[in-house]
Design an enzyme around this catalytic site. Structure first.
Site, short mmCIF file in Angstrom:
data_model
loop_
_atom_site.label_atom_id
_atom_site.label_comp_id
_atom_site.label_asym_id
_atom_site.label_seq_id
_atom_site.Cartn_x
_atom_site.Cartn_y
_atom_site.Cartn_z
N ARG A 162 1.19 -1.11 0.08
CA ARG A 162 0.24 -0.03 0.32
C ARG A 162 0.54 1.23 0.11
NH1 ARG A 162 -5.60 1.69 3.29
NH2 ARG A 162 -5.47 -0.57 1.90
N HIS B 75 -7.73 0.47 -6.63
CA HIS B 75 -7.47 -0.89 -5.01
C HIS B 75 -8.24 -2.27 -5.91
CE1 HIS B 75 -7.63 -1.74 -1.57
NE2 HIS B 75 -8.69 -1.24 -1.09
N GLN C 1 -10.22 -5.24 -3.41
CA GLN C 1 -11.87 -4.08 -2.61
C GLN C 1 -12.64 -4.44 -3.56
OE1 GLN C 1 -12.19 -2.34 0.74
NE2 GLN C 1 -13.90 -2.75 -0.12
N ASP D 189 -17.64 6.95 -1.16
CA ASP D 189 -16.20 6.63 -1.12
C ASP D 189 -16.04 7.63 0.10
OD1 ASP D 189 -13.65 5.96 0.42
OD2 ASP D 189 -12.86 6.08 -2.09
N ARG E 95 -13.32 -8.85 2.62
CA ARG E 95 -11.71 -8.60 2.03
C ARG E 95 -11.14 -9.90 2.60
NH1 ARG E 95 -10.40 -3.93 1.77
NH2 ARG E 95 -7.93 -4.92 0.82
N1 NVA Z 1 -10.51 6.20 -1.50
C1 NVA Z 1 -10.04 5.56 -0.35
C2 NVA Z 1 -9.49 4.18 0.22
C3 NVA Z 1 -9.37 3.30 1.16
C4 NVA Z 1 -9.89 2.77 1.52
C5 NVA Z 1 -8.05 6.15 -0.13
O1 NVA Z 1 -7.59 5.99 -1.37
O2 NVA Z 1 -7.89 7.19 1.23
N1 CP Z 2 -11.24 -0.91 2.75
C1 CP Z 2 -10.15 -0.97 2.90
O1 CP Z 2 -8.91 -0.76 2.26
O2 CP Z 2 -9.76 -0.39 4.33
P1 CP Z 2 -8.24 0.46 5.31
O3 CP Z 2 -8.31 1.31 4.68
O4 CP Z 2 -8.73 -0.06 6.25
O5 CP Z 2 -7.62 -0.78 4.78
#
Ligand code: NVA
Ligand code: CP
Length: 298
Positions: free
Chosen positions: A102, A129, A132, A217, A285
Site C-alpha cells: 500500500r 484498489h 477491494q 467512498d 476482504r
Molecule cells: N479512496 C480511499 C480508499 C480507502 C480504502 C483512499 O484512497 O483513501
Molecule cells: N477498504 C480498505 O482498504 O480499508 P483500509 O484502509 O482500512 O485497509
C-alpha cells in the site's frame, strides 16, 4: 509468476474462480475447517499509508492458511531512510514468498514487480484498489447473484476506487454510471480506456436511476486531507442518502469500501440501513484475499 497490481492482471476466468473459491473458504472457515496450504510461506506487507481492513485481513488470512505475515511500515524499513525501491525489492523478494504493497505511488508497485522475484499484490495505490473490488464483486454475488448486465452507480470522487470500478465494469460486464462534481472526474486515461462501459455525469440522481448497486467512498482520500474544506463544499449534493437511494432499483444494495464518514458521503440511515452490505463487504476482504493468496502463492 503472476502479480495482482490491477484487476486485469488476472483473466476473467481466474477472477471468477478466486471469488467462487472465496465463497467456499468462507463457509469452511465458519465451520471450523482448517486449511494450512501456505505453511512456511511468508508474506511481506509494505505500507506507507494507514489501514484497518487491508492489514488485518491479509495478516489474519496468512495465519489462517498456516503462513506468516510480516508488517513493514516505511518507518520500519530502510526505504524511509532513502534506500531505493529497486534495492529494497531485490532484497525482500529474495526472502519471502509474496509482497503486498500500500504505497502512495502506483509506479513504485510496478517497479517492485519488475525487481522482486515473487508475486506482488496492490493493497491500494493512488490509482487503484483491486483487492477491494474482488470483495465487492463477491459480496454482490453472495447477495444478489452475478453482477453481469447490472447497473452500478458510483457517486462522489473519481478516485482510486472509482477507477477500479471502471476496470471491473469492463471485465465483469456491468454498466457504470459515474456522478462526480466538476473537476473530480476519474483520470482521463481511464475515461478514454473504459469509455464503452461508463457514463459520466455531474448529477447523482441521474447516475442512480434504476441502479442495482450504489457505491461511494470518502470525499477526501488518504493524502488529500489538506483539501477537506474545499472538497466538502464541492461534494455537497453528492451524499448517498435515502432520497438518492429512491432513484435506484427497489432491490438495490449499497456498498462503501470503508472507512466511512457518516453523514458526509453517506447518511447514517443508508449505511446502517437494510440495503447496506458494508459489513459483509469488509469481512469478505478476508475470504477473497485468502483465495487470492492461494491462487498466487500456493
Ligand atoms: N479512496 C480511499 C480508499 C480507502 C480504502 C483512499 O484512497 O483513501
Ligand atoms: N477498504 C480498505 O482498504 O480499508 P483500509 O484502509 O482500512 O485497509
Amino acid at each position: 509468476m503472476k502479480h495482482f497490481i490491477n484487476l486485469g492482471d488476472l483473466s476473467k476466468n481466474d477472477l471468477n474462480q478466486i471469488i467462487d473459491n472465496a465463497i467456499i473458504l468462507k463457509k469452511e472457515y465458519k465451520s471450523g475447517r482448517i486449511n494450512t496450504v501456505l505453511k512456511n510461506k511468508t508474506l511481506a506487507m509494505i505500507f506507507d499509508k494507514p489501514s484497518t481492513r487491508t492489514r488485518v485481513s491479509f495478516e489474519a488470512g496468512m495465519t489462517q492458511l498456516g503462513g506468516h505475515a510480516l508488517f513493514l511500515s516505511e518507518r520500519d524499513i530502510q526505504i524511509g531512510r532513502g534506500e531505493s525501491i529497486i534495492d529494497t525489492a531485490i532484497v525482500i523478494g529474495s526472502m519471502v514468498d509474496g509482497i503486498i504493497m500500500r504505497v502512495s505511488s502506483h509506479d513504485n508497485i510496478n517497479t517492485f514487480s519488475q525487481n522482486a522475484n515473487v508475486p506482488i499484490i496492490n493493497a491500494l495505490s493512488n490509482e487503484s484498489h483491486p483487492c477491494q473490488l474482488l470483495a465487492d464483486i463477491m459480496t454482490y454475488k453472495e447477495n444478489k447473484g452475478s453482477i453481469q448486465g447490472k447497473i452500478v452507480a458510483w457517486i462522489g470522487d473519481g478516485n482510486n476506487m472509482c477507477q477500479t470500478y471502471m476496470q471491473a465494469a469492463s471485465i465483469f460486464g456491468f454498466k457504470l454510471n459515474i456522478a462526480t462534481p466538476k473537476g473530480y472526474e476519474p483520470n482521463p486515461s481511464f475515461v478514454t480506456q473504459y469509455f464503452d462501459h461508463i457514463k459520466l455525469c455531474t448529477d447523482a440522481k441521474e447516475a442512480c436511476k434504476n441502479a442495482d448497486l450504489v457505491a461511494t467512498d470518502v470525499w477526501s482520500s488518504m493524502g488529500k486531507e489538506y483539501e477537506q474544506t474545499k472538497r466538502k463544499l464541492a461534494f455537497k449534493g453528492f451524499q448517498v442518502n435515502r432520497n438518492l437511494m429512491k432513484q435506484a432499483d427497489a432491490g438495490a444494495v449499497f456498498m462503501h469500501c470503508l472507512p466511512a464518514h457518516r453523514d458526509e458521503e453517506v447518511s447514517s440511515n443508508v449505511i446502517d440501513g437494510a440495503q447496506s452490505l458494508v459489513w459483509s463487504e469488509a469481512e469478505n476482504r478476508l475470504h477473497v484475499q485468502k483465495a487470492l493468496l492461494l491462487h498466487l502463492l500456493a
